[in-house]
Design a protein around this motif. Structure first.
Motif, PDB file in Angstrom:
ATOM      1  N   GLN A   1      -7.012  17.755  -0.184  1.00  0.00           N
ATOM      2  CA  GLN A   1      -7.079  17.394   1.238  1.00  0.00           C
ATOM      3  C   GLN A   1      -6.827  15.896   1.411  1.00  0.00           C
ATOM      4  OE1 GLN A   1      -7.226  19.459   3.772  1.00  0.00           O
ATOM      5  NE2 GLN A   1      -7.030  17.683   5.151  1.00  0.00           N
ATOM      6  N   GLU A   2      -7.457  15.089   0.560  1.00  0.00           N
ATOM      7  CA  GLU A   2      -7.282  13.635   0.637  1.00  0.00           C
ATOM      8  C   GLU A   2      -5.829  13.260   0.348  1.00  0.00           C
ATOM      9  OE1 GLU A   2     -10.576  10.875  -0.783  1.00  0.00           O
ATOM     10  OE2 GLU A   2      -8.996  10.391  -2.221  1.00  0.00           O
ATOM     11  N   PHE A   3      -5.234  13.967  -0.578  1.00  0.00           N
ATOM     12  CA  PHE A   3      -3.835  13.711  -0.938  1.00  0.00           C
ATOM     13  C   PHE A   3      -2.927  14.017   0.249  1.00  0.00           C
ATOM     14  CE2 PHE A   3       0.079  15.450  -3.210  1.00  0.00           C
ATOM     15  CZ  PHE A   3       0.658  14.200  -3.358  1.00  0.00           C
ATOM     16  N   LYS A   4      -3.259  15.096   0.951  1.00  0.00           N
ATOM     17  CA  LYS A   4      -2.450  15.506   2.111  1.00  0.00           C
ATOM     18  C   LYS A   4      -2.394  14.378   3.133  1.00  0.00           C
ATOM     19  CE  LYS A   4      -2.083  19.756   4.731  1.00  0.00           C
ATOM     20  NZ  LYS A   4      -2.877  20.880   5.220  1.00  0.00           N
ATOM     21  N   THR A   5      -3.558  13.780   3.376  1.00  0.00           N
ATOM     22  CA  THR A   5      -3.600  12.735   4.390  1.00  0.00           C
ATOM     23  C   THR A   5      -2.928  11.452   3.905  1.00  0.00           C
ATOM     24  OG1 THR A   5      -5.780  12.125   3.627  1.00  0.00           O
ATOM     25  CG2 THR A   5      -5.694  13.582   5.516  1.00  0.00           C
ATOM     26  N   SER A   6      -2.691  11.358   2.598  1.00  0.00           N
ATOM     27  CA  SER A   6      -2.062  10.126   2.100  1.00  0.00           C
ATOM     28  C   SER A   6      -0.586  10.344   1.762  1.00  0.00           C
ATOM     29  CB  SER A   6      -2.788   9.628   0.849  1.00  0.00           C
ATOM     30  OG  SER A   6      -2.369  10.355  -0.278  1.00  0.00           O
ATOM     31  N   GLU A   7      -0.075  11.551   2.060  1.00  0.00           N
ATOM     32  CA  GLU A   7       1.268  11.876   1.598  1.00  0.00           C
ATOM     33  C   GLU A   7       2.346  10.958   2.160  1.00  0.00           C
ATOM     34  OE1 GLU A   7       2.311  15.993   1.875  1.00  0.00           O
ATOM     35  OE2 GLU A   7       0.760  16.532   0.437  1.00  0.00           O
ATOM     36  N   PHE A   8       2.086  10.381   3.304  1.00  0.00           N
ATOM     37  CA  PHE A   8       3.088   9.496   3.894  1.00  0.00           C
ATOM     38  C   PHE A   8       3.364   8.299   2.991  1.00  0.00           C
ATOM     39  CE2 PHE A   8      -0.940   7.899   5.292  1.00  0.00           C
ATOM     40  CZ  PHE A   8      -0.806   6.531   5.194  1.00  0.00           C
ATOM     41  N   GLN A   9       2.431   8.028   2.073  1.00  0.00           N
ATOM     42  CA  GLN A   9       2.619   6.858   1.200  1.00  0.00           C
ATOM     43  C   GLN A   9       3.546   7.139   0.025  1.00  0.00           C
ATOM     44  OE1 GLN A   9      -1.177   5.560  -0.176  1.00  0.00           O
ATOM     45  NE2 GLN A   9      -2.054   5.559   1.865  1.00  0.00           N
ATOM     46  N   ILE A  10       3.873   8.394  -0.190  1.00  0.00           N
ATOM     47  CA  ILE A  10       4.672   8.728  -1.367  1.00  0.00           C
ATOM     48  C   ILE A  10       6.035   8.056  -1.262  1.00  0.00           C
ATOM     49  CG2 ILE A  10       5.831  10.623  -2.588  1.00  0.00           C
ATOM     50  CD1 ILE A  10       3.444  12.350  -1.713  1.00  0.00           C
ATOM     51  N   SER A  11       6.448   7.465  -2.357  1.00  0.00           N
ATOM     52  CA  SER A  11       7.678   6.679  -2.316  1.00  0.00           C
ATOM     53  C   SER A  11       8.880   7.535  -1.879  1.00  0.00           C
ATOM     54  CB  SER A  11       7.921   6.057  -3.678  1.00  0.00           C
ATOM     55  OG  SER A  11       7.836   7.057  -4.671  1.00  0.00           O
ATOM     56  N   GLN A  12       9.758   6.909  -1.171  1.00  0.00           N
ATOM     57  CA  GLN A  12      10.899   7.603  -0.562  1.00  0.00           C
ATOM     58  C   GLN A  12      11.767   8.331  -1.588  1.00  0.00           C
ATOM     59  OE1 GLN A  12      11.635   7.556   2.874  1.00  0.00           O
ATOM     60  NE2 GLN A  12       9.530   6.819   2.905  1.00  0.00           N
ATOM     61  N   ASN A  13      11.883   7.723  -2.757  1.00  0.00           N
ATOM     62  CA  ASN A  13      12.811   8.295  -3.730  1.00  0.00           C
ATOM     63  C   ASN A  13      12.172   9.335  -4.636  1.00  0.00           C
ATOM     64  OD1 ASN A  13      11.202   6.722  -5.190  1.00  0.00           O
ATOM     65  ND2 ASN A  13      12.768   5.362  -6.052  1.00  0.00           N
ATOM     66  N   HIS A  14      10.989   9.838  -4.239  1.00  0.00           N
ATOM     67  CA  HIS A  14      10.364  10.834  -5.089  1.00  0.00           C
ATOM     68  C   HIS A  14      11.038  12.197  -4.890  1.00  0.00           C
ATOM     69  CE1 HIS A  14       7.562  13.228  -7.238  1.00  0.00           C
ATOM     70  NE2 HIS A  14       7.359  13.976  -6.166  1.00  0.00           N
ATOM     71  N   HIS A  15      11.425  12.803  -5.991  1.00  0.00           N
ATOM     72  CA  HIS A  15      12.055  14.120  -5.906  1.00  0.00           C
ATOM     73  C   HIS A  15      11.153  15.144  -6.552  1.00  0.00           C
ATOM     74  CE1 HIS A  15      15.592  12.112  -4.596  1.00  0.00           C
ATOM     75  NE2 HIS A  15      15.591  11.360  -5.668  1.00  0.00           N
TER      76      HIS A  15
ATOM     77  N   GLY B   1       1.403   6.790 -12.734  1.00  0.00           N
ATOM     78  CA  GLY B   1       0.372   6.241 -13.610  1.00  0.00           C
ATOM     79  C   GLY B   1      -0.528   5.196 -12.981  1.00  0.00           C
ATOM     80  N   HIS B   2      -0.233   4.741 -11.760  1.00  0.00           N
ATOM     81  CA  HIS B   2      -1.089   3.671 -11.214  1.00  0.00           C
ATOM     82  C   HIS B   2      -1.331   3.723  -9.710  1.00  0.00           C
ATOM     83  CE1 HIS B   2       2.970   2.155 -10.563  1.00  0.00           C
ATOM     84  NE2 HIS B   2       2.464   1.285  -9.709  1.00  0.00           N
ATOM     85  N   ILE B   3      -0.615   4.563  -8.963  1.00  0.00           N
ATOM     86  CA  ILE B   3      -0.876   4.637  -7.515  1.00  0.00           C
ATOM     87  C   ILE B   3      -1.791   5.841  -7.263  1.00  0.00           C
ATOM     88  CG2 ILE B   3       0.151   4.810  -5.218  1.00  0.00           C
ATOM     89  CD1 ILE B   3       2.823   3.873  -6.625  1.00  0.00           C
ATOM     90  N   VAL B   4      -3.036   5.556  -6.931  1.00  0.00           N
ATOM     91  CA  VAL B   4      -4.012   6.638  -6.762  1.00  0.00           C
ATOM     92  C   VAL B   4      -3.962   7.130  -5.310  1.00  0.00           C
ATOM     93  CG1 VAL B   4      -6.441   7.289  -6.986  1.00  0.00           C
ATOM     94  CG2 VAL B   4      -5.458   5.628  -8.572  1.00  0.00           C
ATOM     95  N   HIS B   5      -3.403   8.327  -5.122  1.00  0.00           N
ATOM     96  CA  HIS B   5      -3.329   8.892  -3.770  1.00  0.00           C
ATOM     97  C   HIS B   5      -4.640   9.541  -3.357  1.00  0.00           C
ATOM     98  CE1 HIS B   5       0.868   8.132  -3.005  1.00  0.00           C
ATOM     99  NE2 HIS B   5       1.156   8.551  -4.229  1.00  0.00           N
ATOM    100  N   SER B   6      -5.346  10.094  -4.331  1.00  0.00           N
ATOM    101  CA  SER B   6      -6.654  10.645  -3.991  1.00  0.00           C
ATOM    102  C   SER B   6      -7.488  10.739  -5.253  1.00  0.00           C
ATOM    103  CB  SER B   6      -6.520  12.025  -3.335  1.00  0.00           C
ATOM    104  OG  SER B   6      -6.384  13.032  -4.291  1.00  0.00           O
ATOM    105  N   GLN B   7      -8.780  10.590  -5.086  1.00  0.00           N
ATOM    106  CA  GLN B   7      -9.692  10.792  -6.233  1.00  0.00           C
ATOM    107  C   GLN B   7     -11.041  11.214  -5.694  1.00  0.00           C
ATOM    108  OE1 GLN B   7     -10.579   9.679 -10.159  1.00  0.00           O
ATOM    109  NE2 GLN B   7     -11.449   7.758  -9.440  1.00  0.00           N
ATOM    110  N   ILE B   8     -11.513  12.359  -6.158  1.00  0.00           N
ATOM    111  CA  ILE B   8     -12.832  12.862  -5.756  1.00  0.00           C
ATOM    112  C   ILE B   8     -13.668  13.037  -7.018  1.00  0.00           C
ATOM    113  CG2 ILE B   8     -14.085  14.763  -4.624  1.00  0.00           C
ATOM    114  CD1 ILE B   8     -12.360  13.260  -2.619  1.00  0.00           C
TER     115      ILE B   8
END
Ligand code: KG4
Ligand code: ZN
Length: 349
Positions: A64-78, A21-28
Motif C-alpha cells: 500500500q505504501e509503495f502504491k502511494t509512492s509509485e509516482f517517484q519511480i524513475s521514468q526509465n524504469h521498464h 539498491g538504495h531508493i526505499v519506496h516503502s518499508q514496514i
C-alpha cells in the motif's frame, strides 16, 4: 530495478520495496520484541508465531505504501514482465539465514508463494550480507566503487569484519571466538537486572556513567589477528558485580560498554590500516550504539566511515532488498530454503 524484500529471521517482520539498491519506496516493520521482555530473551516458538501473525498485514501495508509512492519511480524504469501481478516489482528477495528456523520459514515460504503467484524471480539473501548495505541506503546513493571496503558487522549473534574487494569478491577476516558483541550486551544487562534487549539498556545507563571507572580486561585475542572475544569480559563483569555490589550501575555499564567498543574499534582500525581500505562500513543491531558510532568516526578518518541511520541498524527488509540488488542471483523458486546457520559466502577467492 525494483525489488520487494522480506526479512523474518528473528523477532522482526519486515517488508520493503527498494529501487536500485538504495531508493526505499516503502518499508514496514513489526516486532514481537515486547513479548520477549518477560522471558529475558527471545523464545523461538513465540517469535515464529508472531511472524505468522504479522507477515501478511506487513506485506499488505508495504504494498500500500509503495502504491502511494509509485509516482517517484524513475521514468526509465521498464517492468520485467507485464503479468497481472505487480507491474513495477521486478524481483522478490528474502532472508534465508542465518536466524531462527521457525521465523525464517515464515518469510521464505511467503516469498516463494509470492514469487510463484506473481511469476517473479526469487533472490535468496544472507541476513549478514543485508547488514552491509544499510549504511549506503542511508547515504542515499548506489554503493560507490572505491575498493577495498571493510564492513564491521555487529549483531546479537555476530561480530565480524568482512573485507570486500568488490560486491562479488569478499571474505570474512575476523569473527568472534565466543560471544558476539550484542550477546555480551544482552548478558551484561541480565546480570545488572535490566530487561532484554540489553544493548539499548546498557547504553542508556552508560550515558550517566564514567567509562574509566572500572578497568575491565581488554578483550584482545592475539596481536596478529583481528578476531574478537567477549566471554572473558562477561565473566569479569560477573565477578566485579558480586564483589562490588554498591558500585554505581551507570559506571559499570559505561565501563563495560567502553571495553567492548575499544575492542571493536581497535581491531577495525588495525584491519583497515593493514588492508589499506578506502571505506569502513558499520552494520548490525549493535551499530545503533551511539558511543560505538562516535568512537569509530573519531578513531578512523571520518571520511572513511559509512554509518547507517538507526532505521537500518536493527533487522529490516530494506537492507535485504538492497543486498539482493548487488547480489542478484535468482534461484529456482521451489529450491529456496531456510538455513538457520547459513554462513556468509566467501565469494571470489
Ligand atoms: O541485528 P540485530 O537486530 O539482530 C540480529 O541479527 O542479531 O541485533 C540485535 C542486537 C541485540 O543483541 C541488541 O542488544 C543489540 O543488537 N543492540 C545494541 C543496541 N541496540 C541494539 N547493542 C548496543 N547498543 C545499542 N544501542
Ligand atoms: Zn541482524
Amino acid at each position: 530495478m525494483i525489488i520487494l524484500g522480506i526479512e523474518s529471521s528473528c523477532d522482526e517482520t519486515s517488508v520493503a520495496v527498494v529501487e536500485n539498491g538504495h531508493i526505499v519506496h516503502s518499508q514496514i516493520l513489526a516486532t514481537s520484541l515486547k513479548e520477549h521482555i518477560s522471558t529475558g530473551g527471545i523464545v523461538p516458538e513465540v517469535a515464529a508465531r508472531a511472524q505468522i501473525e504479522y507477515i501478511i498485514p506487513v506485506l499488505q501495508a508495504a504494498l500500500q505504501e509503495f502504491k502511494t509512492s509509485e509516482f517517484q519511480i524513475s521514468q526509465n524504469h521498464h517492468p520485467r514482465t507485464l503479468t497481472p501481478s505487480h507491474p513495477h516489482i521486478d524481483s522478490i528477495a528474502v532472508t534465508t539465514g542465518p536466524g531462527l528456523i521457525g521465523s525464517l520459514l515464515v518469510g521464505v515460504e511467503t516469498a516463494k508463494a509470492l514469487a510463484y503467484a506473481w511469476n517473479k524471480p526469487l533472490i535468496p539473501v544472507n541476513h549478514m550480507l543485508g547488514h552491509i548495505y544499510g549504511a549506503w541506503i542511508t547515504h542515499g546513493q548506489k554503493m560507490n566503487d572505491s575498493w577495498p571496503k571493510l564492513a564491521l558487522l555487529v549483531s546479537g549473534n555476530h561480530s565480524e569484519l568482512i573485507l570486500m574487494e568488490s560486491h562479488s569478491k569478499m571474505r570474512k577476516i575476523s569473527w568472534t571466538l565466543d560471544d558476539a558483541a550484542g550477546e555480551a550486551f544482552d548478558k551484561a544487562a541480565r546480570l545488572l537486572g535490566l530487561p532484554y534487549p540489553g544493548g539499548p539498556q546498557i547504553s542508556r545507563l552508560a550515558e550517566n556513567g564514567n567509562p574509566n571507572a572500572i578497568q575491565f580486561p581488554q578483550p584482545m585475542p592475539g596481536k596478529d589477528n583481528y578476531h574478537f572475544s567477549f566471554s572473558g569480559l562477561k565473566t569479569a563483569l560477573l565477578h566485579y558485580v558480586r564483589q562490588n555490589p554498591d558500585t554505581s550501575k551507570a559506571d559499570i555499564a559505561a565501563s563495560f560498554q567502553q571495553a567492548i567498543i575499544k575492542s571493536l574499534v581497535t581491531k577495525t582500525q588495525r584491519a583497515a590500516e593493514h588492508y589499506q581500505v578506502k571505506e569502513v562500513i558499520l552494520g548490525g543491531g549493535v551499530a545503533a550504539n551511539q558511543q560505538l558510532r562516535k568512537q569509530l568516526i573519531e578513531t578512523l578518518n571520518p571520511t572513511l566511515c559509512k554509518i547507517p541511520d538507526f532505521a537500518y541498524t536493527t533487522d529490516n527488509a530494506a537492507v535485504i532488498a538492497s543486498a539482493a540488488y548487488y547480489h542478484n542471483h535468482p534461484t529456482d523458486t521451489f529450491k529456496v530454503n531456510a538455513d538457520p546457520s547459513l554462513e556468509l559466502p566467501i565469494i571470489g577467492n
